[in-house]
Design a protein around this motif. Structure first.
Motif, short mmCIF file in Angstrom:
data_model
loop_
_atom_site.label_atom_id
_atom_site.label_comp_id
_atom_site.label_asym_id
_atom_site.label_seq_id
_atom_site.Cartn_x
_atom_site.Cartn_y
_atom_site.Cartn_z
N VAL A 1 -4.95 2.59 -5.72
CA VAL A 1 -4.44 2.19 -4.42
C VAL A 1 -5.09 3.08 -3.38
O VAL A 1 -5.14 4.30 -3.55
CB VAL A 1 -2.90 2.33 -4.34
CG1 VAL A 1 -2.39 1.96 -2.96
CG2 VAL A 1 -2.22 1.49 -5.40
N GLU A 2 -5.63 2.47 -2.32
CA GLU A 2 -6.27 3.21 -1.24
C GLU A 2 -5.60 2.84 0.07
O GLU A 2 -5.36 1.66 0.33
CB GLU A 2 -7.76 2.88 -1.16
CG GLU A 2 -8.55 3.17 -2.42
CD GLU A 2 -8.66 4.65 -2.73
OE1 GLU A 2 -8.65 5.46 -1.78
OE2 GLU A 2 -8.75 5.00 -3.92
N THR A 3 -5.30 3.83 0.88
CA THR A 3 -4.64 3.61 2.16
C THR A 3 -5.53 4.11 3.28
O THR A 3 -6.12 5.18 3.18
CB THR A 3 -3.30 4.36 2.21
OG1 THR A 3 -2.49 3.93 1.12
CG2 THR A 3 -2.56 4.12 3.51
N CYS A 4 -5.65 3.31 4.34
CA CYS A 4 -6.42 3.75 5.50
C CYS A 4 -5.75 3.22 6.76
O CYS A 4 -4.99 2.27 6.72
CB CYS A 4 -7.88 3.30 5.42
SG CYS A 4 -8.10 1.53 5.25
N GLY A 5 -6.01 3.87 7.85
CA GLY A 5 -5.44 3.45 9.12
C GLY A 5 -4.79 4.62 9.82
O GLY A 5 -4.75 5.73 9.31
N ASP A 6 -4.31 4.33 11.00
CA ASP A 6 -3.67 5.38 11.75
C ASP A 6 -2.54 4.80 12.60
O ASP A 6 -2.50 3.60 12.87
CB ASP A 6 -4.67 6.13 12.63
CG ASP A 6 -5.44 5.20 13.55
OD1 ASP A 6 -5.14 3.99 13.60
OD2 ASP A 6 -6.36 5.68 14.22
#
Length: 191
Positions: A134-139
């Motif tokens: 699982v990879e998470t990105c964003g802000d």
């Protein structure tokens, strides 16, 4: 090398503190060319009675577990996928934004989980996801979570299948799922 210091009110779990340290390390790595081994994150804890903001004593915020607000984006996605696998549509719906939309290979856009269940009914009896990563990105309030792995389950005639690749892409807004896009090789694996 960078040193980041964070102060928290005592009471957060070790798991949350470890996740916070990992995310802060990643933020530094994505901002400057720093070796992760050279990035130091220190968590300082203060007793609740030794902290005030706005003239009022404060307590630790909710960490967010079991579908409650405050879950990390990865926790939201995992909770959603678990609820869907168990066909607990009620629990899954609590994690969705009012503007939720999903697409699967060959499905077109769907807005309700019941649509997905009806659409998938003729394709397989059930499906399970074995998540490899699982990879998470964003802000800020907008986050994207990717997960991939393999599907297993049964075709409508009861024949088992396994080892079918999948990728799911989730968009979250303020901790709720707005969009799910799914890619998989089910059509190639179908007998």
């Amino acid at each position: 090398m960078p040193v980041i210091q964070v102060s928290l009110i005592r009471g957060y779990s070790g798991e949350l503190k470890q996740r916070l340290c990992a995310r802060l390390t990643d933020a530094v790595r994505h901002s400057i060319a720093a070796d992760p081994e050279g990035i130091t994150v220190l968590v300082h804890e203060v007793e609740p009675d030794a902290y005030m903001r706005g003239g009022r004593q404060r307590m630790p915020g909710a960490e967010g577990k079991d579908g409650k607000p405050g879950m990390s984006p990865e926790q939201v996605v995992r909770a959603f996928l678990s609820a869907m696998e168990a066909r607990d549509l009620g629990a899954a719906k609590t994690l969705l934004d009012d503007e939720f939309v999903m697409t699967f290979p060959g499905s077109g856009e769907m807005h309700r989980l019941e649509e997905l269940v009806a659409w998938a009914g003729g394709r397989y009896r059930f499906v399970r996801k074995c998540i490899a990563a699982v990879e998470t990105c964003g802000d800020g309030d907008e986050t994207t979570v990717f997960c991939h792995g393999e599907l297993s389950g049964e075709w409508p005639d009861g024949t088992p299948f396994s080892g079918v690749r999948f990728i799911d892409r989730f968009e979250l807004r303020r901790g709720r799922i707005v969009r799910q896009q799914v890619w998989n090789d089910l059509a190639l694996a179908r007998p």
